[in-house]
Scaffold this motif. Sequence first.
Motif, PDB file in Angstrom:
ATOM      1  N   GLU A  22      41.394  29.734  -0.092  1.00 48.53           N
ATOM      2  CA  GLU A  22      40.574  29.459   1.079  1.00 48.53           C
ATOM      3  C   GLU A  22      39.726  28.200   0.893  1.00 48.53           C
ATOM      4  N   ALA A  23      39.276  28.017  -0.357  1.00 44.18           N
ATOM      5  CA  ALA A  23      38.494  26.821  -0.651  1.00 44.18           C
ATOM      6  C   ALA A  23      39.332  25.570  -0.394  1.00 44.18           C
ATOM      7  N   SER A  24      40.605  25.630  -0.866  1.00 45.68           N
ATOM      8  CA  SER A  24      41.455  24.432  -0.717  1.00 45.68           C
ATOM      9  C   SER A  24      41.759  24.192   0.757  1.00 45.68           C
ATOM     10  N   ARG A  25      41.946  25.313   1.492  1.00 48.42           N
ATOM     11  CA  ARG A  25      42.210  25.143   2.921  1.00 48.42           C
ATOM     12  C   ARG A  25      41.008  24.520   3.612  1.00 48.42           C
ATOM     13  N   GLY A  26      39.852  25.006   3.224  1.00 46.77           N
ATOM     14  CA  GLY A  26      38.626  24.484   3.800  1.00 46.77           C
ATOM     15  C   GLY A  26      38.523  22.980   3.571  1.00 46.77           C
TER      16      GLY A  26
END
Lengths: 146, 802
Positions: free
Chosen positions: B788-792
Motif C-alpha cells: 500500500e505504501a508503494s501504491r501510495g
Amino acid sequence: MTTKQFVTFRIEDRLVGMDIMKVREVNRVIDITPVPHAPDYVRGLVNLRGQTVSVLDLGVLLGFDQREVMEQSRNIILKNDDIGLLVDEIGDVEEATNDEIEPPPANLNGIELEFIECVVKLKGKLLTILSPEKIRKTPEKQGGFA
Amino acid sequence: VGTYYDENTIKEFVAENRDHLEEIEPDLLMMEKKGSDTPPEIINRVFRAIHSIKGSSAFLDFPAIRQLSHVMENVLVMIREGRHIPDAVGIDALLAGVDKLRIMFADILNCQQVTFQEELDKLNAILGSNTAAETAKALNNIPEKKNLDPDHEEHSKVFYEKSLDKRPIETMPVAQERLSTTHPAEEENRPAYETIRVNVDLIDKLMNLAGELVLGRNQLRQELEEAVYGNPKLGTLIQSVDMVTSEVQEKIMQMRMQPVVNLFNRFTRVVRDLSHQLSKEVELFIEGQDVELDKSILERLSDPMTHLIRNSLDHGIERPEERVKKGKDATGKICLKASHEGGQVNIVVTDDGRGIDPDIISEKAVSRGIISRENITKMSPAEKRNLALMPGFSTTEEVSEISGRGVGMDVVKTNIEKLGGYLEIESEKGTGTTVKIRLPLTLAIIPSLIVGAGGQRFAIPQINIKELVCVRAKDVPVQIEAVAGAEVLRLRDNLLPIARLTDILNLTRFLAHYRTGEIIIDRRQRLVDRRNLYKTVADESDNPEQPPERRNSQERRQSWHSDLYVVVLRVGENIFGVCVDELFDTEEIVVKPLSDHLKDVKVFAGATIMGDGRVAMILDVSGIAEHLNLRFLEINSEAMRRHHMKASQESDEDSRRLSVLLFNNSSQEQFAISLKDISRIEKVEPEMMHRVGNKAFLNYRGESLPLIRLEDHLDVGPLPKDKTALYVIVPKAGTPRAGILVSDILDTMESATALKEQHKQPGIMGSSFLEDRLTLFLNTEELLELFEASRGTNSTEKEEAA
C-alpha cells in the motif's frame, strides 16, 4: 458261600475289574466337553441325564497313554458320585467266591498299588480289582492347573 | 425340660419363636424412636409375640424362657397402659431380654443353664419404679402356675379376641391352639396371606429339578423343531409346556426369594448399639426394603454388610462435636438402599462421615508391600482408595486396632465376589463414603452370554460383562497394540488389556480364511502380527501365484471374517477384554458345580448343560484375570501417561505448531504463509486480470482487487513469464485489500513456529526448512503495508506527473 460279581474292562492289553455294586452304569462315550487346565487324567465333562459327570481317563491314571475314544470305548459311571471312567472296552462280568479274593500282592508297582482294592483268582489268571474310593481320591499330584 | 414332647414339636417351637424374636426387634426400636407417640398396634404386636413365647414355653415346660418372657410381657403391659413411656432404658432392658431369649432358643435343650438374672433385674427395675409389689407377687406366682397365663387375663383377652374363632379363654389351652389360631391374629395388621414352613433342602431339591426340567424342555424344543412343521398341534403343545416350565421355575425361584428388609432390619440394632457404645449419634435410613434376593445370598450377605456398617460407624461417622465443627449435622447418616437394575440387585451403603483418605490407604499398601512407592505416584485418588480392596491389605488381627477406613475391605470384597457380585467404593475425603454392591438375584440360575472359542462353547455370566466390542479387521492394527508386554485395545481413549480366550484356555486357535471363510489354524503370536499370518495364508492357499503381499493383506483387512469380537469384562474396578471367536445368544443357565478333580481349575466357575445336551464350561472372570495376571496398574498408568501426553501435546501444538500453505513464486523459491492469514485462494486465468499501467488487478467478486507481485516488494525471484494459469492468495482482512499473485500452490502442512532470522526482511518473518527446501515465511500484514505504501507513492508520483 457268598460270591461277588465284578465288571471287567480293558485298558490297552490289561484286563481289570471293579465291584459291580460300586458301578452305576456303563455308557457309550459321547460328546465329552474337555476342560482346559484340568489335570491330565480328567478327560472332561459329560451330561448324564442333566447331571454333569467328570470323566477320568483310566489309562492315564494307570500310567498308560491317554485313551483314544473309539467305537468300543466305554464310560463307567461310578455309584454315588459324579465320576466316570474312560476305558477301551468292556468285558464279561466275573464271579468270585470270597476265598478267591485276595489282598493286593506285595510286588506291584506304585501306580497300580495306588488304586487296587484286591486281586481275584480266576481260572488260569489273576484279575486286578480297582477301588473306586481310591480313584475318587486321586491326589492332585498328577499335575494340573498351575 | 421339654422332654414330654417329640423332637419335631420342639423344633417347630424353636423356629416359630425365633421368628417372633426377629419380628420384635424392629418394633422395639421403633417404640424407642417414637416414645409416647408409638402407635398402639406396634405395642400390641410386640406384646402378642412375647405373650406367645411365654405361652408356648409354659406349655412345653421351659420355665426359664417362660419366666423371662413373662417379665418382659409385664413391662410391655405398662407401656401399653401408658404407665411407662418407652425410653432408651426401657427398650434396652427389653432388647437385652430378646437377646437372652435368642441365646436360649439357640440351644433349647440347655436353656435352663442360661443365666438371665441381669436381664431380670433390668426389667424389674422398670417395673419396680411403678408397681414393684404387683410384679413381685406375679413373679412369686410363676413357679406354681403350671396352667397357662391366667394371671393376666386382661392381656390375654386382647390376644384371644383377635384370634379367629374367639373361643373363650378358659377352654383354650394356648400352646395347643397356637399353631392354628395365633398366626392369623398376629398377621392381622399385615397383608393377609397364609404361610407354610418348608424345609430349605426341599426347596433346593425342587430348584434343581426345575433346572433339569428347563434343560429337558430346551432339548425337547430343539429336537422337535422340525417335527412341528408336520404336526401343527405339536407347536401349541410345546408352547404350553414351555410356558409352564418357565413359570414353575420362576415360582420356585420366588420361594427362595426374601425381601432385603429381613437383612436390613438387623442393622437397625447394630447401628443403635454401636452408636451408643461409640457415643456417636447415627441414624439409619433404609430404602428399597421390598427388593428380593435369593435366601442363600441374603444369608451370606449378612457378614460383609455388617462389616461395612461397622466400618461406617466406627471409622466413617465422626463424633457429634467434630461433626458440628465441620458444619455437618451432629447426627450422622448411614443409608442402606436396595434397588433392581437389569436383572441384578444393587445394594448401596452410604455414610456422610469423614470419607477415606487415599494417602493413608496408599501408605499402608506400600508398607504392606502390595505396591511400590513409585507406582503410587502414578495413581489417582480413586485408584489409591481401591488398594484397600487388594488381597492382603488387611489382616484380621489388626481389625480392631487400626484407625483409618478400609479395614477388612478386601475380605468383604472377596465374600461379595464369591456370591457372583462385585463391589466398588466411592469416597470423598471429608464428605462420606459410598460402597456399591451389585449382586445376581440368585445363584442357581444365571443369565449368561454364550461364546465360542477354539471350537468349544463357553458361558460368561452376564453380571461380569460390561460391553461387547467388534473391532473391524481393518482397524485391528490401529486399535490394538502392546503395552508392558500385554496386548491392549484402545477403546474410547482408554487402554484395555485384552487376551484371546483360546490362549487363556490353551486351545488351538482357529481363524477363518479372509476370503473363503474356511477354518485354518492361526499361528500368530499377537493379534497385530500380520506377517506370520500372511505366510500361513499363502502357504495354505491352493494358488501359490497369489497377487503380491500388499493386495492380499489389504483384502484380508477388509474381510468380515477377520473382525475381532472382544467381550469387555469387569472384575471389581478393573476392566479387561477377552477376544472370542464367536458370539452366540444369551441364555439362562443352570449352574452345576465342578467335581473335586476340577476344583483347582480357577478359570471356571462351574459347568452347565446347553440346549443340545452338551456340557459347556462357565468362565470365572476373576479367575481369568488372576490367570492372566493382568497388569492393570501398569496399563492404567500407561493410559494416564498418554492422557497427559496428549493433553500437553495439544496445548503445545496450539502454541508451537503452525499450519501453513506452501507455494512458489519463481520455481526456485518456496514460500509459506500461515493458513490463519488466508481468506481465499483463487485460480486465475490471464483474461480475469487487467492492467492499469504497471499495476495488475483481478476481477474479484465484482470488485477490482489490486494484485501484489512479490518480486516488486521483496528481494525474490520473479514470476515465470510464460505461466498462463496463476493463483491469487487473498489474505484475511476486513475488506479485501489486495491479492498475492503466485505461480503454484504446493501443499499445506504443519510447521514449527520457531524460524531462523536468516532472510528476514520487511514482509518476511524468517525462514525454515520445510520438505527439505528453504522456505520463506511471509508476513502478510507487513507485505500489505509495503504494497500500500508503494501504491501510495506511485499514485502521488502519478498525480504529480499529471
